[in-house]
Design an enzyme around this catalytic site. Structure first.
Site, PDB file in Angstrom:
ATOM      1  N   LYS A 112       0.848  -1.205   0.000  1.00  0.00           N
ATOM      2  CA  LYS A 112       0.000   0.000   0.000  1.00  0.00           C
ATOM      3  C   LYS A 112       0.875   1.243   0.000  1.00  0.00           C
ATOM      4  O   LYS A 112       0.680   2.169  -0.795  1.00  0.00           O
ATOM      5  CB  LYS A 112      -0.930  -0.009   1.232  1.00  0.00           C
ATOM      6  CG  LYS A 112      -2.038  -1.056   1.141  1.00  0.00           C
ATOM      7  CD  LYS A 112      -2.822  -1.197   2.455  1.00  0.00           C
ATOM      8  CE  LYS A 112      -3.856  -2.326   2.319  1.00  0.00           C
ATOM      9  NZ  LYS A 112      -4.667  -2.529   3.522  1.00  0.00           N
ATOM     10  N   GLN A 135      -4.513  -1.239   9.766  1.00  0.00           N
ATOM     11  CA  GLN A 135      -4.556  -2.569   9.161  1.00  0.00           C
ATOM     12  C   GLN A 135      -5.204  -3.574  10.113  1.00  0.00           C
ATOM     13  O   GLN A 135      -4.893  -3.611  11.306  1.00  0.00           O
ATOM     14  CB  GLN A 135      -3.127  -3.013   8.792  1.00  0.00           C
ATOM     15  CG  GLN A 135      -3.040  -4.332   8.042  1.00  0.00           C
ATOM     16  CD  GLN A 135      -3.614  -4.287   6.637  1.00  0.00           C
ATOM     17  OE1 GLN A 135      -3.764  -3.226   6.031  1.00  0.00           O
ATOM     18  NE2 GLN A 135      -3.947  -5.450   6.103  1.00  0.00           N
ATOM     19  N   ASP A 164     -10.560   3.263   4.225  1.00  0.00           N
ATOM     20  CA  ASP A 164     -11.042   1.879   4.140  1.00  0.00           C
ATOM     21  C   ASP A 164     -12.554   1.819   3.937  1.00  0.00           C
ATOM     22  O   ASP A 164     -13.092   0.780   3.567  1.00  0.00           O
ATOM     23  CB  ASP A 164     -10.724   1.136   5.445  1.00  0.00           C
ATOM     24  CG  ASP A 164      -9.460   0.293   5.362  1.00  0.00           C
ATOM     25  OD1 ASP A 164      -9.191  -0.255   4.274  1.00  0.00           O
ATOM     26  OD2 ASP A 164      -8.771   0.182   6.385  1.00  0.00           O
TER      27      ASP A 164
HETATM   28  N1  GUN Z   1      -6.904  -6.502   6.294  1.00  0.00           N
HETATM   29  C1  GUN Z   1      -7.233  -7.224   5.201  1.00  0.00           C
HETATM   30  N2  GUN Z   1      -7.814  -6.429   4.263  1.00  0.00           N
HETATM   31  C2  GUN Z   1      -7.847  -5.187   4.780  1.00  0.00           C
HETATM   32  C3  GUN Z   1      -8.307  -3.936   4.293  1.00  0.00           C
HETATM   33  O1  GUN Z   1      -8.826  -3.809   3.176  1.00  0.00           O
HETATM   34  N3  GUN Z   1      -8.154  -2.878   5.142  1.00  0.00           N
HETATM   35  C4  GUN Z   1      -7.592  -3.007   6.378  1.00  0.00           C
HETATM   36  N4  GUN Z   1      -7.501  -1.920   7.130  1.00  0.00           N
HETATM   37  N5  GUN Z   1      -7.161  -4.158   6.864  1.00  0.00           N
HETATM   38  C5  GUN Z   1      -7.282  -5.237   6.066  1.00  0.00           C
END
Ligand code: GUN
Length: 296
Positions: A61, A105, A128
């Site tokens: 990311k 996350q 998100d």
């Molecule tokens: N863990 C797995 N997928 C995601 C996501 O799309 N966002 C976040 N914050 N954590 C995750």
């Protein structure tokens, strides 16, 4: 390595290629944003603990954000951090005008109340799209004002690449009802005029539903969930599953769909290389959208 597939290559939906196109477009818009406001959209990512898979996702990311010209910081907190400390960090970032997107996350360590953490992120910075305000905007058809979860948005772009934007008359079946994927993608499909059915672990005779799906989204996190007999010939199959399995002594990432067994599908997303790259591309779009909403 991609799973050995018995599906002809032209049936595979190349998520990496679609994501590259999206990222190139976002990079252009980021450059225009910088020229107009003199600042770059900025994404702050928090990761708690040392889960290897989460660290890889987070690294991807941050690297993508920087590659397309956005600012990005990854803050690593120990697994032992208290909920109060994490909430204090989120509050500080919420009040920092230089930070446009905040992403914590998941999953979080057990001592944390995940819903409380997600609720603390200001909705305008919730890239998100997990905050109840954003979920509510999406559920009430106000998608333009909402930050929408990235994986569902990415799935929709892949579906769009096959069917276009208007899914009138098509049956869509979503397997899984998580807040992160199943529920929001069902909302997006319905708003694109598909007729939507959500299946879950308590559904009886799931095949009766999947066999009539023109669009089948598998988001249950269960390896081998979907095989040939579950799929309507010619259907578009979107595989959101991420399952780490042992194959020949190696750890491999595999989806929920048995690729070797669904040759009848019209189009199908591979794992890896399908939905995954799209999730990150949509996070970039969301960060830019958040910056625009806050700055414009
Ligand atoms: N863990 C797995 N997928 C995601 C996501 O799309 N966002 C976040 N914050 N954590 C995750």
């Amino acid at each position: 390595m991609a799973e050995k597939s018995y599906i002809s290559p032209e049936k595979l939906i190349d998520g990496k290629a679609v994501a590259d196109v999206c990222n190139a477009e976002t990079a252009k818009r980021v450059a225009a944003f910088k020229a107009k406001y003199g600042i770059a959209p900025f994404l702050h990512v928090i990761i708690v603990g040392e889960d290897k898979a989460s660290q890889t996702y987070v690294r991807n990311k941050a690297e993508t954000a920087r590659a397309i010209g956005m600012g990005s910081v990854t803050e690593e907190l120990p697994a032992t951090v208290t909920q109060e400390k994490l909430l204090a960090r989120i509050a500080a970032l919420g009040g920092d005008a230089g930070v446009h997107g905040i992403l914590v996350q998941l999953p979080l360590p057990k001592q944390m109340d995940e819903n409380a953490i997600l609720a603390a992120i200001p909705p305008a910075k919730d890239v998100d799209g997990f905050h109840v305000v954003n979920a509510g905007l999406l559920a009430t058809g106000q998608q333009g004002k909402a930050l929408v979860p990235c994986t569902p948005l990415g799935c929709m772009k892949l579906i769009e690449s096959v069917h276009g934007r208007d899914l009138s008359g098509l049956n869509a079946v979503v397997i899984g009802r998580s807040n992160i994927v199943g529920r929001p993608i069902a909302r997006l499909l319905e708003q694109a005029n598909a007729t939507v059915t959500i299946l879950h672990s308590r559904t009886r005779n799931a095949r009766a539903f999947t066999a009539s799906a023109d669009i089948l989204v598998a988001a249950a996190g269960k390896r081998g969930l979907i095989s040939e007999a579950d799929v309507k010939p010619g259907a578009t199959v979107v595989d959101v599953g991420i399952n780490v399995v042992e194959e020949g002594g190696k750890r491999m990432v595999r989806g929920d769909v048995d690729n070797a067994g669904v040759a009848a599908a019209g189009r199908i997303t591979p794992v890896p290389g399908g939905v995954g790259p799209m999730t990150i591309a949509m996070l970039m779009e969301n960060t830019l959208k958040a910056a625009e909403l806050q700055t414009g």
